[in-house]
Design an enzyme around this catalytic site. Structure first.
Site, mmCIF file in Angstrom:
data_model
loop_
_atom_site.group_PDB
_atom_site.id
_atom_site.type_symbol
_atom_site.label_atom_id
_atom_site.label_comp_id
_atom_site.label_asym_id
_atom_site.label_seq_id
_atom_site.Cartn_x
_atom_site.Cartn_y
_atom_site.Cartn_z
ATOM 1 C CE LYS A 11 -3.996 -2.300 2.075
ATOM 2 N NZ LYS A 11 -5.104 -2.201 3.067
ATOM 3 C CE1 TYR A 51 -9.301 -2.950 -0.438
ATOM 4 C CE2 TYR A 51 -8.445 -1.118 -1.727
ATOM 5 C CZ TYR A 51 -8.240 -2.205 -0.897
ATOM 6 O OH TYR A 51 -6.951 -2.553 -0.524
ATOM 7 C CG ASN A 114 -3.950 -2.706 6.569
ATOM 8 O OD1 ASN A 114 -3.629 -2.389 5.433
ATOM 9 N ND2 ASN A 114 -5.081 -3.320 6.849
ATOM 10 C CG HIS A 117 -5.278 -6.366 -0.964
ATOM 11 N ND1 HIS A 117 -6.552 -6.303 -0.432
ATOM 12 C CD2 HIS A 117 -5.335 -7.258 -1.994
ATOM 13 C CE1 HIS A 117 -7.346 -7.127 -1.126
ATOM 14 N NE2 HIS A 117 -6.632 -7.715 -2.077
ATOM 15 C CD GLU A 128 -8.561 -8.925 -4.650
ATOM 16 O OE1 GLU A 128 -9.492 -8.728 -3.844
ATOM 17 O OE2 GLU A 128 -7.425 -9.308 -4.282
HETATM 18 P P1 ADP Z 1 -8.377 -7.100 4.999
HETATM 19 O O1 ADP Z 1 -7.500 -6.140 4.215
HETATM 20 O O2 ADP Z 1 -7.682 -7.617 6.222
HETATM 21 O O3 ADP Z 1 -8.969 -8.181 4.145
HETATM 22 P P2 ADP Z 1 -10.969 -5.832 4.904
HETATM 23 O O4 ADP Z 1 -11.163 -6.520 3.594
HETATM 24 O O5 ADP Z 1 -12.016 -5.989 5.936
HETATM 25 O O6 ADP Z 1 -9.578 -6.238 5.578
HETATM 26 O O7 ADP Z 1 -10.800 -4.272 4.656
HETATM 27 C C1 ADP Z 1 -10.091 -3.790 3.535
HETATM 28 C C2 ADP Z 1 -9.188 -2.661 3.993
HETATM 29 O O8 ADP Z 1 -10.008 -1.607 4.509
HETATM 30 C C3 ADP Z 1 -8.252 -3.010 5.150
HETATM 31 O O9 ADP Z 1 -7.056 -3.615 4.728
HETATM 32 C C4 ADP Z 1 -8.001 -1.632 5.754
HETATM 33 O O10 ADP Z 1 -7.061 -0.906 4.971
HETATM 34 C C5 ADP Z 1 -9.355 -0.986 5.599
HETATM 35 N N1 ADP Z 1 -10.169 -1.192 6.798
HETATM 36 C C6 ADP Z 1 -10.836 -2.309 7.179
HETATM 37 N N2 ADP Z 1 -11.479 -2.149 8.359
HETATM 38 C C7 ADP Z 1 -11.211 -0.877 8.738
HETATM 39 C C8 ADP Z 1 -11.576 -0.087 9.854
HETATM 40 N N3 ADP Z 1 -12.345 -0.572 10.838
HETATM 41 N N4 ADP Z 1 -11.127 1.179 9.919
HETATM 42 C C9 ADP Z 1 -10.340 1.703 8.939
HETATM 43 N N5 ADP Z 1 -9.957 1.010 7.842
HETATM 44 C C10 ADP Z 1 -10.380 -0.257 7.745
HETATM 45 MG MG MG Z 2 -10.256 -7.994 2.500
#
Ligand code: ADP
Ligand code: MG
Length: 140
Positions: A11, A51, A114, A117, A128
């Protein structure tokens, strides 16, 4: 049918911090083979499409703005059980909850930033991967 492939994106915050080399090293050292790789930048529309499953969630707008805010590195990774094993290497969505040694524990800053992805299913890995790469950009 399992494809043994998954899609990752390093990211914008992790690219900006100079973590690309270290993260790719960790990924390959963990047994993943890079079969496609590029540095690119998503438009806001690209990020909204990528997304779309999160549309309506409180973090969706920020997520799309952040993911289009700077360059990312996208890659297709190959390994037996790639999707699940890569999610394990990535760690929990919130770096504070991610296990020691995971990419998000090592390189993530916050739940929004974080660092990485990873696809969550074989179907999404396929969708994707073709979002980011043409057939000519994917190797054996
Ligand atoms: P992951 O990336 O672990 O699969 P998700 O698919 O639930 O998680 O969410 C996609 C992305 O959205 C996450 O990697 C993160 O960057 C963001 N995200 C998810 N949940 C939150 C949250 N509660 N607050 C802020 N950003 C979030
Ligand atoms: Mg996800």
């Amino acid at each position: 049918m399992a494809t043994n492939r998954t899609l990752t994106m390093i990211k914008p915050n992790a690219v900006e911090k100079g973590y690309v080399g270290a993260m790719l090293e960790k990924i390959t050292a963990s047994g993943f083979k890079i079969v496609a790789l590029k540095m690119t930048q998503l438009t806001l529309t690209d990020a909204q499409e990528f997304y779309a499953v999160h549309e309506g969630k409180p973090f969706y707008e920020f997520l799309c703005e952040f993911m289009s805010s700077g360059p990312i590195v996208a890659a297709i990774l190959e390994k037996e059980n790639a999707v699940e094993d890569f999610r394990t290497l990535v760690g929990a969505t919130n770096p504070e909850e991610a296990a020691e040694g995971t990419l998000r524990k090592l390189y993530g800053e916050t739940v929004s930033l974080n660092s990485v992805h990873g696809s969550d299913s074989d179907d999404n890995a396929r969708i994707e991967s073709s979002f980011h790469f043409s057939r000519r950009e994917v190797f054996k």
